[in-house]
Enzyme design. Structure first.
Site, PDB file in Angstrom:
ATOM      1  N   ASP A 193      -5.944   7.862  -4.936  1.00 35.24           N
ATOM      2  CA  ASP A 193      -7.214   8.171  -5.605  1.00 35.24           C
ATOM      3  C   ASP A 193      -8.401   7.575  -4.863  1.00 35.24           C
ATOM      4  OD1 ASP A 193      -6.649   5.528  -6.133  1.00 35.24           O
ATOM      5  OD2 ASP A 193      -7.301   5.583  -8.219  1.00 35.24           O
TER       6      ASP A 193
ATOM      7  N   ASP B 291      -0.825  -7.130  -6.841  1.00 42.02           N
ATOM      8  CA  ASP B 291      -2.121  -7.505  -6.284  1.00 42.02           C
ATOM      9  C   ASP B 291      -2.578  -8.886  -6.768  1.00 42.02           C
ATOM     10  OD1 ASP B 291      -2.295  -6.388  -8.811  1.00 42.02           O
ATOM     11  OD2 ASP B 291      -4.130  -5.253  -8.414  1.00 42.02           O
TER      12      ASP B 291
END
Length: 447
Positions: free
Chosen positions: A213, A291
């Protein structure tokens, strides 16, 4: 062969010399008038004339001998020159000096992490449009989820991309209180498999990770090509990111798209890593929330990333595991750079740790200190660049909110921060939100 040719030249010179003397002798004997020898009777009648004639002949002989000597000298010189020109070299001639050798650009694959977004086409279209070389930047699309419509979109690009599929689509057992986070577990599993393919199967030395995206900037490839050598050479760096967490349009200097920074915060969202880092991380790769795991001190180990003033990626993916909340509040406002910067032609040595720390800290702590309210009300605009000082977690969060920057902390590190300092524009003025100059490290409890 060379010796024979040299001997021939000497022989011809000798023949020429003898011939010249023969001609000279004939010349003397055949001279008429004053140049001819007088008869015996004439000489007997004039002994003084005989003396004069002998002296004249001796002088003529001296002149001719001098001419012969010059002729022999010319023959010798021509012989030496000819011999030098035809001499066979006995050693390899020295190579003329060259400039410093430049190695060819590294091959850096773009790893696109895909799942069930058929809008991956937007991501791939931009990558292919701006890609300067298919050989230097191969595109690998790793697909999870088994979504057929997305698979067909990826397949439609044919050999322009390499399509690989994560084979394990099974459900993941998660703790009861993490059932709503099932998607984060799948993402972590996919990342581990995809990075393993890049570094173990394809054996690339580095990779840029991009999610499906993300849209990239015109100089996306140029940026990573230029910063790759820095990442390779500087052990105090562990990644290069295309993302500025505080990159909203009103908070960046649009006139300085070439500005780059060091940051202690792992930004992600289009990031470059080396195979050596993956060898370090893979054995302990987390089951979820990869992350945030990367942002922990055990993984970061005091290392920094590079990040731009203006982001080289932007996200268009409202749909995702975060259900669009973070997108609506923040991500959709990040400015994407539109001006190509020739980073490979710029001197980026200022980003090396020693030089950067010296210059950046001098700039920040040399800036006048101003209270946050005076910054908000644009007082003392004559000061230009200013510093706002925080002293703890609560003051940081309060000042960050007041100035519009991201106020969350991960293991004590603010987004886009370096040595606790967050730099941004506020109403056209450069502001450094900074701890005291005596700052001695992050406090992981600041979460």
């Amino acid at each position: 062969m060379l010796k024979k040719q040299s001997a021939g030249l000497v022989l011809w010179g000798a023949i020429l010399f003898v011939a010249w003397n023969v001609l000279l002798l004939l010349f003397f004997w055949s001279r008429s008038g004053p140049g001819r020898l007088p008869s015996d009777s004439a000489l007997d009648d004039d002994p003084a004339g005989l003396t004069r004639e002998v002296m004249r002949l001796a002088q003529d002989a001296e002149v001719e001998l001098e001419r012969q000597r010059r002729l022999l000298e010319q023959i010798k010189k021509h012989r030496v020159r000819w011999g030098r020109g035809r001499r066979v070299p006995t050693a390899v001639p020295p190579v003329p000096p060259r400039g410093p050798a430049t190695s060819p650009p590294a091959v850096i694959p773009i790893l696109v992490i895909a799942c069930d977004r058929s809008t991956v086409r937007r991501c791939l279209d931009k990558l292919l449009h701006y890609r300067p070389s298919a050989d230097r930047f191969p595109i690998i699309v790793s697909q999870d989820c088994g979504h057929e419509e997305t698979a067909q979109v990826i397949a439609s690009y044919g050999p322009a991309v390499t399509h690989i599929r994560q084979p394990d689509l099974s459900a993941i057992a998660v703790p009861p209180d993490h059932r709503k986070f099932q998607g984060y577990y799948r993402i972590a599993r996919h990342y581990r498999w995809a990075l393993g393919q890049v570094f173990h199967r394809f054996k690339f030395p580095a990779a840029v990770v991009v999610e499906d995206d993300l849209e990239v900037a015109p100089d996306f490839f140029e940026y990573f090509q230029a910063t790759y050598p820095l990442l390779r050479a500087d052990p105090s760096l562990w990644c290069v990111s295309a993302w500025n967490d505080n990159g909203k349009e009103q908070m960046v200097d649009s006139s300085r798209p070439e500005l780059l920074y060091r940051t202690d915060f792992f930004p992600g969202l289009g990031w470059l890593l080396l195979a050596e880092l993956w060898a370090e991380l893979e054995p302990k790769w987390p089951k979820a929330f990869w992350d945030d795991w990367m942002r922990r001190p055990e993984q970061r180990q005091g290392r920094a990333c590079l990040r731009p003033e203006i982001s080289r990626t932007m996200t268009f993916g409202r749909k995702g595991v975060s259900h669009g909340q973070f997108f609506d509040q923040h991500l959709k406002f990040i400015k994407l750079n539109q001006h190509f910067v020739p980073f490979t032609q710029l001197d980026l040595s200022y980003l090396q740790r020693e030089a950067y720390d010296r210059d950046f800290l001098a700039r920040v702590y040399g800036a006048p200190l101003l209270q946050v309210e005076k910054v908000r009300t644009s007082e003392r605009n004559d000061l230009g660049e200013v510093r706002v000082q925080y002293t703890g977690r609560d003051s940081f969060k309060a000042f960050a909110k007041a100035l519009g920057v991201m106020d969350d902390l991960k293991s004590g590190v603010p987004r886009a921060g370096y040595r606790g300092i967050v730099s941004f524009l506020f109403r056209g003025r450069r502001v450094h939100l900074a701890p005291p100059q005596t700052w001695d490290g992050y406090d992981p409890s600041w979460n």
